[in-house]
Design an enzyme around this catalytic site. Structure first.
Site, PDB file in Angstrom:
ATOM      1  N   GLY A 148       2.648   2.211  10.806  1.00 15.92           N
ATOM      2  CA  GLY A 148       3.657   3.260  10.674  1.00 15.92           C
ATOM      3  C   GLY A 148       4.389   3.607  11.964  1.00 15.92           C
ATOM      4  CB  SER A 150       5.137  -1.929  12.078  1.00 17.19           C
ATOM      5  OG  SER A 150       4.802  -0.569  12.341  1.00 17.19           O
ATOM      6  CD  GLU A 209      -2.801   5.678   6.732  1.00 19.83           C
ATOM      7  OE1 GLU A 209      -2.768   5.715   5.493  1.00 19.83           O
ATOM      8  OE2 GLU A 209      -1.895   5.169   7.424  1.00 19.83           O
ATOM      9  CG  ASN A 264      -1.673   1.241   1.467  1.00 23.16           C
ATOM     10  OD1 ASN A 264      -1.758   2.070   0.547  1.00 23.16           O
ATOM     11  ND2 ASN A 264      -2.249   1.409   2.649  1.00 23.16           N
ATOM     12  CD1 TRP A 265       3.598   0.948  -2.793  1.00 24.06           C
ATOM     13  CD2 TRP A 265       4.188   2.375  -4.412  1.00 24.06           C
ATOM     14  NE1 TRP A 265       4.574   0.340  -3.537  1.00 24.06           N
ATOM     15  CE2 TRP A 265       4.958   1.198  -4.541  1.00 24.06           C
ATOM     16  CE3 TRP A 265       4.392   3.409  -5.324  1.00 24.06           C
ATOM     17  CZ2 TRP A 265       5.920   1.036  -5.551  1.00 24.06           C
ATOM     18  CZ3 TRP A 265       5.344   3.246  -6.326  1.00 24.06           C
ATOM     19  CH2 TRP A 265       6.098   2.076  -6.437  1.00 24.06           C
ATOM     20  CE  LYS A 266      -0.089   3.333   4.700  1.00 21.57           C
ATOM     21  NZ  LYS A 266      -0.010   3.446   6.142  1.00 21.57           N
ATOM     22  CG  HIS A 297      -5.700   2.018   5.215  1.00 20.88           C
ATOM     23  ND1 HIS A 297      -5.269   3.017   6.062  1.00 20.88           N
ATOM     24  CD2 HIS A 297      -4.690   1.124   5.121  1.00 20.88           C
ATOM     25  CE1 HIS A 297      -4.035   2.732   6.455  1.00 20.88           C
ATOM     26  NE2 HIS A 297      -3.663   1.592   5.897  1.00 20.88           N
ATOM     27  N   GLY A 350       2.832  -1.132   4.279  1.00 18.47           N
ATOM     28  CA  GLY A 350       2.876   0.283   3.937  1.00 18.47           C
ATOM     29  C   GLY A 350       4.302   0.705   3.645  1.00 18.47           C
ATOM     30  N   GLY A 351       4.946   1.333   4.626  1.00 16.38           N
ATOM     31  CA  GLY A 351       6.278   1.914   4.453  1.00 16.38           C
ATOM     32  C   GLY A 351       7.284   0.999   3.779  1.00 16.38           C
ATOM     33  CD  GLU A 366      -3.392  -2.467   7.380  1.00 18.56           C
ATOM     34  OE1 GLU A 366      -2.246  -2.666   6.960  1.00 18.56           O
ATOM     35  OE2 GLU A 366      -4.054  -1.477   7.082  1.00 18.56           O
TER      36      GLU A 366
HETATM   37  P1  PGA Z   1       2.936   0.282   7.624  1.00 18.79           P
HETATM   38  O1  PGA Z   1       1.460   0.524   7.018  1.00 18.79           O
HETATM   39  O2  PGA Z   1       3.427  -1.017   7.040  1.00 18.79           O
HETATM   40  O3  PGA Z   1       3.729   1.467   7.162  1.00 18.79           O
HETATM   41  O4  PGA Z   1       2.796   0.196   9.089  1.00 18.79           O
HETATM   42  C1  PGA Z   1       0.562  -0.534   6.825  1.00 18.79           C
HETATM   43  C2  PGA Z   1      -0.720  -0.026   6.236  1.00 18.79           C
HETATM   44  O5  PGA Z   1      -1.150   1.080   6.581  1.00 18.79           O
HETATM   45  O6  PGA Z   1      -1.343  -0.709   5.404  1.00 18.79           O
END
Ligand code: PGA
Length: 255
Positions: free
Chosen positions: A176, A216, A102, A13-15, A100, A237-238, A170
């Site tokens: 993050g 994470s 966010e 997930n590149w956001k 998600h 994500g990251g 999640e």
């Molecule tokens: P993260 O994000 O791996 O940076 O913790 C995961 C996500 O939000 O899908």
């Protein structure tokens, strides 16, 4: 290993990250998706929608899928700035992330909104990756299982099946932050999700639905997390922004 155990999926997930120059990362992912990895794990990249079409074209024949990060519930209309599931499908997506944390946190999305988006994903022929997870306060108050159960029941459409649904657990506090739940905590929540899926998609189909862990995930903890019962992959994500880390996470399945 159960015969029903689904083929794992590692999704990036590149956001709100990535420009046209990031096509380089995608080509590195293609190059590193070796026959050995292909035999064990599916890969999915969810870039920002500006890159979706070009990533989809570049991925033809590679077996790396591309997906959207959100969609509107409607097919078209006066919704400035929104993108429909049909548009994502038209751009070459085969998956879309919905709900998600966010989106839930910063766009006020409720379970019913997430469910409507998952319905629209199915209408467009996409697989919906439905995200759920508790906040730190909810975990500390001992409410995790109740929160996850409620989100699941409210967010998953009735027409779901193992082909059009992926669930991503999640924990909000793990996204993050570098923090992750213990393997035992992940196992407890994923077992509850599997159990709920028996009611939602039926006993025969429930074992085939992929349940991802996200929050994470990185190369150093992927093997431990991916080995947990009922964890069928990761939503990253990251660590999905660089090909080496993303492939190293998928490499947890090389065992
Ligand atoms: P993260 O994000 O791996 O940076 O913790 C995961 C996500 O939000 O899908």
């Amino acid at each position: 290993m159960s015969v029903d155990r689904p083929r794992p999926l590692v999704a990036g997930n590149w956001k709100m990250n990535g420009l046209r120059s990031s096509a380089k990362v995608l080509s590195e992912i293609h190059a590193g998706y070796t026959p050995g990895l292909k035999a064990k794990v599916d890969l999915l990249v969810c870039p920002p929608s500006t890159l979706l079409h070009v990533f989809a074209l570049a991925s033809v024949g590679s077996r790396v899928a591309v997906g959207g990060q959100d969609c509107h519930a409607k097919e078209l209309g006066a919704h400035t700035g929104d993108i429909s599931a049909e548009m994502l499908a038209d751009a070459g997506a085969t998956y879309v992330i919905v709900g998600h944390s966010e989106r839930r946190q910063f766009h006020g999305e409720k379970d019913a909104d997430v469910c409507a988006k998952a319905v629209s994903a199915h209408r467009a022929g996409l697989t919906a990756i439905v995200c759920i997870g508790e906040t730190r306060q909810e975990r500390e108050a001992g409410k995790t299982l109740n929160v996850v159960r409620k989100q699941l029941r409210g967010s998953i459409p009735v027409d779901s099946n193992p082909q059009n649904l992926v669930v991503a657990y999640e924990p909000v506090w793990a996204i993050g932050t570098g923090l992750t739940p213990t393997a035992a905590d992940v196992a407890e929540v994923h077992a509850l999700i599997r159990d709920e899926l028996r009611r939602l998609v039926g006993k025969a189909e429930a074992p085939k639905v992929r349940i991802l862990y996200g929050g994470s995930v990185k190369p150093s903890n992927a093997a431990e997390l991916m080995a947990v019962e009922n964890v069928n992959g990761a939503l990253v994500g990251g660590a999905s922004l660089g090909a080496a880390d993303f492939l190293a996470i998928a490499g947890a399945y090389l065992g």
